[in-house]
Structures are given as structure tokens and as C-alpha cells.
Scaffold this active site. Sequence first.
Site, PDB file in Angstrom:
ATOM      1  N   ASP A   6      36.292  38.425   4.710  1.00  0.00           N
ATOM      2  CA  ASP A   6      36.180  39.847   5.027  1.00  0.00           C
ATOM      3  C   ASP A   6      35.413  40.586   3.922  1.00  0.00           C
ATOM      4  O   ASP A   6      35.765  40.480   2.744  1.00  0.00           O
ATOM      5  CB  ASP A   6      37.582  40.432   5.178  1.00  0.00           C
ATOM      6  CG  ASP A   6      37.604  41.773   5.881  1.00  0.00           C
ATOM      7  OD1 ASP A   6      36.579  42.494   5.855  1.00  0.00           O
ATOM      8  OD2 ASP A   6      38.651  42.119   6.447  1.00  0.00           O
ATOM      9  N   HIS A  63      38.519  39.732  13.388  1.00  0.00           N
ATOM     10  CA  HIS A  63      38.244  40.327  12.085  1.00  0.00           C
ATOM     11  C   HIS A  63      39.543  40.833  11.460  1.00  0.00           C
ATOM     12  O   HIS A  63      40.362  41.455  12.127  1.00  0.00           O
ATOM     13  CB  HIS A  63      37.242  41.475  12.257  1.00  0.00           C
ATOM     14  CG  HIS A  63      36.966  42.205  10.997  1.00  0.00           C
ATOM     15  ND1 HIS A  63      37.493  43.439  10.734  1.00  0.00           N
ATOM     16  CD2 HIS A  63      36.244  41.858   9.909  1.00  0.00           C
ATOM     17  CE1 HIS A  63      37.085  43.838   9.546  1.00  0.00           C
ATOM     18  NE2 HIS A  63      36.333  42.889   9.014  1.00  0.00           N
ATOM     19  N   TYR A  99      54.810  35.357   0.468  1.00  0.00           N
ATOM     20  CA  TYR A  99      55.620  34.923   1.606  1.00  0.00           C
ATOM     21  C   TYR A  99      55.651  35.977   2.703  1.00  0.00           C
ATOM     22  O   TYR A  99      55.512  35.662   3.888  1.00  0.00           O
ATOM     23  CB  TYR A  99      57.054  34.604   1.177  1.00  0.00           C
ATOM     24  CG  TYR A  99      57.226  33.334   0.381  1.00  0.00           C
ATOM     25  CD1 TYR A  99      56.404  32.234   0.568  1.00  0.00           C
ATOM     26  CD2 TYR A  99      58.238  33.232  -0.565  1.00  0.00           C
ATOM     27  CE1 TYR A  99      56.578  31.073  -0.164  1.00  0.00           C
ATOM     28  CE2 TYR A  99      58.426  32.070  -1.297  1.00  0.00           C
ATOM     29  CZ  TYR A  99      57.593  30.993  -1.092  1.00  0.00           C
ATOM     30  OH  TYR A  99      57.781  29.846  -1.819  1.00  0.00           O
TER      31      TYR A  99
END
Length: 125
Positions: A47, A3, A97
Amino acid sequence: MGHSDRIVIADGNFPAESMGKNAIVIRCDGHGVPELLDAILQLFPLDTYVEKPAILMEVMKGDNAKTPIWDTYKEIIKKYDTRGDKVVGTIDRFDFYEEAKKAYAIIATSEKAIYANIMLQKGVI
């Protein structure tokens, strides 16, 4: 993956190997991002504890790039998440990034669309 772990599905221009030095880099040469996004979301819940578990790389000022592939992503996400495209957010290219460096895995594709990178945060199965 557990998770809250993140996975990046990267376009063909993304520096997957250098960004993924601490991640699992999966080569999916010859494939595009939409087909992989669709396949992954069949098994990978987003999520629910964060507002934007699907993150796109913002277009840099001055690029004037069109991102029609984002609409495709939103349609795919709507198939698997009842919150629809509200789960999709954007962050600055260089912030993307930095977050990608912390991802559990980066999937390198041959996607030709520009700004076609997407980062997904895993929910509970």
C-alpha cells in the site's frame, strides 16, 4: 483481496488458527517466511497510502531475542518496493495479534526464527 486488506505470513509459533477465526488460514507447512514473502511480493504491491505497509512484531522486553530474519525481509522488500525498508515498521506483540485478527488471510508456515511474523497491507494492482 482488495486495496488495504492485510495478510499475515506467520512463523511456526504463531497461533494462526485461533487468530484467524475470521480469516482465511492457509497452511504452508514445511516452508519458511522469506521464500513466501518473496513469492507474494512479486504479485502483491504494498500500500502506497500508508507509511508502514509491512509490520513486524516487536520483541518483548526481557526476551533479548535477535531478529536477523528482519534484515532478510528488508532485502526482499527492497526488490519490489522503491521505498525500500522505510516501509517496514513494528508494533507491540499484543497489538500485532489484534491486527492479525482483522487480517484477510493468515499464512501459517514452519518458520523456526523467532519474531518472524510479518503483516502486509495490500496496495493497488
